[in-house]
Design an enzyme around this catalytic site. Structure first.
Site, short mmCIF file in Angstrom:
data_model
loop_
_atom_site.label_atom_id
_atom_site.label_comp_id
_atom_site.label_asym_id
_atom_site.label_seq_id
_atom_site.Cartn_x
_atom_site.Cartn_y
_atom_site.Cartn_z
NE ARG A 170 60.85 54.49 12.07
CZ ARG A 170 60.06 53.89 12.96
NH1 ARG A 170 59.42 52.77 12.62
NH2 ARG A 170 59.93 54.38 14.16
CD GLN A 215 53.81 55.94 22.99
OE1 GLN A 215 52.89 55.31 22.46
NE2 GLN A 215 53.75 57.25 23.16
CG ASN A 216 59.96 58.44 20.50
OD1 ASN A 216 58.84 58.25 20.05
ND2 ASN A 216 60.34 59.59 21.04
CG ASP A 243 64.52 58.48 18.65
OD1 ASP A 243 63.46 59.01 18.26
OD2 ASP A 243 65.00 58.67 19.78
CG HIS A 289 56.22 50.89 21.51
ND1 HIS A 289 55.48 51.96 21.05
CD2 HIS A 289 55.42 50.24 22.39
CE1 HIS A 289 54.28 51.93 21.62
NE2 HIS A 289 54.22 50.89 22.44
CB CYS A 292 67.47 35.42 17.95
SG CYS A 292 67.24 33.80 17.16
CB THR A 307 52.56 60.31 22.75
OG1 THR A 307 51.91 59.13 22.26
CG2 THR A 307 52.04 60.64 24.14
CB SER A 308 48.86 61.01 18.48
OG SER A 308 49.14 59.62 18.29
CB ALA A 344 58.95 68.95 22.53
C1 BV8 Z 1 49.44 45.15 22.73
C2 BV8 Z 1 56.63 50.03 16.53
C3 BV8 Z 1 48.59 43.16 23.62
C4 BV8 Z 1 57.91 50.74 16.66
C5 BV8 Z 1 54.53 50.71 17.37
C6 BV8 Z 1 43.03 48.80 23.31
C7 BV8 Z 1 42.18 49.53 22.51
C8 BV8 Z 1 42.36 49.57 21.13
C9 BV8 Z 1 43.44 48.89 20.53
C10 BV8 Z 1 44.28 48.19 21.33
C11 BV8 Z 1 44.09 48.13 22.70
N1 BV8 Z 1 45.07 47.36 23.22
C12 BV8 Z 1 45.88 46.92 22.24
C13 BV8 Z 1 45.42 47.41 21.06
C14 BV8 Z 1 46.03 47.16 19.76
C15 BV8 Z 1 47.18 48.11 19.47
C16 BV8 Z 1 46.69 49.53 19.41
O1 BV8 Z 1 46.83 50.28 20.37
N2 BV8 Z 1 46.20 49.90 18.25
C17 BV8 Z 1 45.77 51.27 18.04
C18 BV8 Z 1 46.29 51.76 16.69
C19 BV8 Z 1 44.27 51.34 18.13
N3 BV8 Z 1 48.23 48.00 20.47
C20 BV8 Z 1 49.13 47.00 20.35
O2 BV8 Z 1 49.08 46.17 19.48
C21 BV8 Z 1 50.24 46.96 21.39
N4 BV8 Z 1 50.34 45.62 21.89
O3 BV8 Z 1 48.55 45.79 23.20
O4 BV8 Z 1 49.64 43.81 22.95
C22 BV8 Z 1 49.08 41.84 24.01
C23 BV8 Z 1 48.57 41.27 25.17
C24 BV8 Z 1 49.00 40.05 25.57
C25 BV8 Z 1 49.97 39.37 24.82
C26 BV8 Z 1 50.49 39.94 23.67
C27 BV8 Z 1 50.04 41.18 23.25
C28 BV8 Z 1 51.61 47.27 20.77
C29 BV8 Z 1 51.74 48.72 20.44
C30 BV8 Z 1 53.14 49.01 19.88
C31 BV8 Z 1 53.05 49.06 18.40
N5 BV8 Z 1 54.33 49.52 17.83
N6 BV8 Z 1 55.59 50.99 16.65
C32 BV8 Z 1 58.07 51.69 15.53
O5 BV8 Z 1 57.88 51.27 14.36
O6 BV8 Z 1 58.42 52.83 15.83
S1 BV8 Z 1 53.39 51.95 17.63
C33 BV8 Z 1 53.91 53.40 16.91
O7 BV8 Z 1 52.91 54.40 17.19
C34 BV8 Z 1 55.15 53.95 17.55
O8 BV8 Z 1 55.89 53.03 18.29
C35 BV8 Z 1 54.68 55.01 18.48
O9 BV8 Z 1 55.04 54.64 19.74
C36 BV8 Z 1 53.22 54.85 18.45
C37 BV8 Z 1 52.49 56.09 18.83
O10 BV8 Z 1 52.86 57.14 18.01
P1 BV8 Z 1 53.28 58.54 18.67
O11 BV8 Z 1 54.60 58.38 19.31
O12 BV8 Z 1 52.17 59.03 19.52
O13 BV8 Z 1 53.46 59.41 17.39
P2 BV8 Z 1 52.32 60.11 16.52
O14 BV8 Z 1 52.92 60.46 15.20
O15 BV8 Z 1 51.07 59.30 16.55
O16 BV8 Z 1 52.03 61.44 17.31
C38 BV8 Z 1 53.04 62.43 17.42
C39 BV8 Z 1 52.54 63.44 18.43
O17 BV8 Z 1 53.56 64.41 18.63
C40 BV8 Z 1 51.30 64.20 17.98
O18 BV8 Z 1 50.40 64.28 19.06
C41 BV8 Z 1 51.84 65.60 17.61
O19 BV8 Z 1 50.90 66.60 17.89
C42 BV8 Z 1 53.02 65.70 18.54
N7 BV8 Z 1 54.10 66.58 18.05
C43 BV8 Z 1 54.58 66.67 16.78
N8 BV8 Z 1 55.58 67.56 16.76
C44 BV8 Z 1 55.77 68.03 18.02
C45 BV8 Z 1 54.82 67.39 18.86
N9 BV8 Z 1 54.73 67.66 20.17
C46 BV8 Z 1 55.59 68.55 20.68
N10 BV8 Z 1 56.53 69.19 19.96
C47 BV8 Z 1 56.65 68.95 18.64
N11 BV8 Z 1 57.58 69.61 17.92
#
Ligand code: BV8
Length: 231
Positions: free
Chosen positions: A56, A88-89, A91, A106, A114, A173-174, A216
């Site tokens: 990536r 959240q990106n 990059d 993120h 480290c 973001t989704s 976008a």
């Molecule tokens: C935490 C790493 C607690 C980096 C990522 C509450 C309810 C349910 C679950 C949870 C909750 N609270 C916490 C959770 C657990 C979990 C979670 O949310 N799980 C989900 C799946 C249910 N959350 C966590 O674990 C978070 N931590 O809450 O910690 C805590 C408390 C105390 C002490 C310690 C801990 C941590 C979340 C971060 C995880 N890391 N990635 C990387 O590898 O990149 S998440 C990953 O998905 C990415 O980082 C990204 O940010 C994230 C979301 O993705 P999107 O950016 O939305 O991308 P996606 O592909 O999904 O969507 C793209 C969108 O763009 C679409 O809508 C599309 O239509 C649109 N699009 C496409 N093309 C275009 C466009 N729009 C415009 N123009 C275009 N051309």
């Protein structure tokens, strides 16, 4: 004079050629999230995870900011109120597009962390499992990325900004991942006008006052021009 908080996701970088997560051909289609974006996955197979982020990092280095990134930088430079981009990106296209007031909630591909002493340093293009930390020499270097189950960065600063926001926009973001997906509710509670800019409504689309649908590079540019012409 309005304060603006902007949350961005993978969709703002899609037209720069960087894959999103949840599209059919997206990143998660090729990898199980549990294997490449959790601390357990890293412990289980550090090479798989480090290679995933090396791939990536190379993809991001080969990409260029698009007109949506540049429009947000123009907004920050010209708007009289505060403008904060929370991405959240991982990059660096916002930085390279000119945004300065930016939070990588993120983490970031161009940063290394480290696992032993929390020291951070600029990541090499290719990291290897067992790389040593330049500060404490422990073989515990990892990508400076927030994995599932880990606390996103600068949450206090983000919630303070959401509490003072007059406008909250979520771009590309989704709305699947928390706590980011909960920011719209937080901004609405503070009385902000909320706007979703996406190709289609997100999982939390119904919580926004307004939606701007389309790619976008078109919608963000239009939105920024409207804000700046309103003064
Ligand atoms: C935490 C790493 C607690 C980096 C990522 C509450 C309810 C349910 C679950 C949870 C909750 N609270 C916490 C959770 C657990 C979990 C979670 O949310 N799980 C989900 C799946 C249910 N959350 C966590 O674990 C978070 N931590 O809450 O910690 C805590 C408390 C105390 C002490 C310690 C801990 C941590 C979340 C971060 C995880 N890391 N990635 C990387 O590898 O990149 S998440 C990953 O998905 C990415 O980082 C990204 O940010 C994230 C979301 O993705 P999107 O950016 O939305 O991308 P996606 O592909 O999904 O969507 C793209 C969108 O763009 C679409 O809508 C599309 O239509 C649109 N699009 C496409 N093309 C275009 C466009 N729009 C415009 N123009 C275009 N051309």
């Amino acid at each position: 004079m309005s304060n603006i908080v902007i949350l961005t996701g993978a969709g703002i970088s899609a037209e720069s050629g960087i894959e999103t997560f949840r599209a059919e051909t997206g990143l998660w289609a090729q990898h199980r999230v549990e294997d490449v974006a959790t601390p357990e996955g890293f412990l289980r197979d550090p090479k798989l995870v480090v290679d995933f982020y090396n791939e990536r990092r190379a993809q991001a280095a080969g990409a260029t900011p698009n007109t949506a990134h540049e429009a947000l930088a123009r907004l920050e430079a010209a708007h009289r109120g505060d403008v904060l981009v929370v991405t959240q990106n991982v990059d660096d296209l916002h930085e390279r597009g000119g945004t300065k007031n930016l939070i990588h909630m993120h983490g970031a591909l161009n940063s290394a962390l480290c696992g032993a002493c929390d020291h951070r340093w600029p990541a090499p293009m290719q990291m290897a499992a067992g790389d040593t930390c330049p500060a404490c020499s422990a073989p515990m270097a990892r990508p400076d990325i927030v994995w599932f189950g880990e606390m996103p960065y600068q949450m206090d600063r983000i919630f303070t900004a959401l509490g003072n926001a007059d406008i909250f926009a979520a771009i590309g973001t989704s709305g699947n991942v928390y706590p980011a997906a909960g920011f719209v509710a937080e901004a609405a509670r503070a009385g902000a006008h909320t706007l979703e800019i996406n190709l289609e409504p997100s999982a939390v689309g119904s919580q926004f006052n307004e939606a701007l649908l389309g790619p976008a590079t078109q919608t963000v540019t239009t939105w920024v021009d409207e804000i700046l012409s309103a003064g």
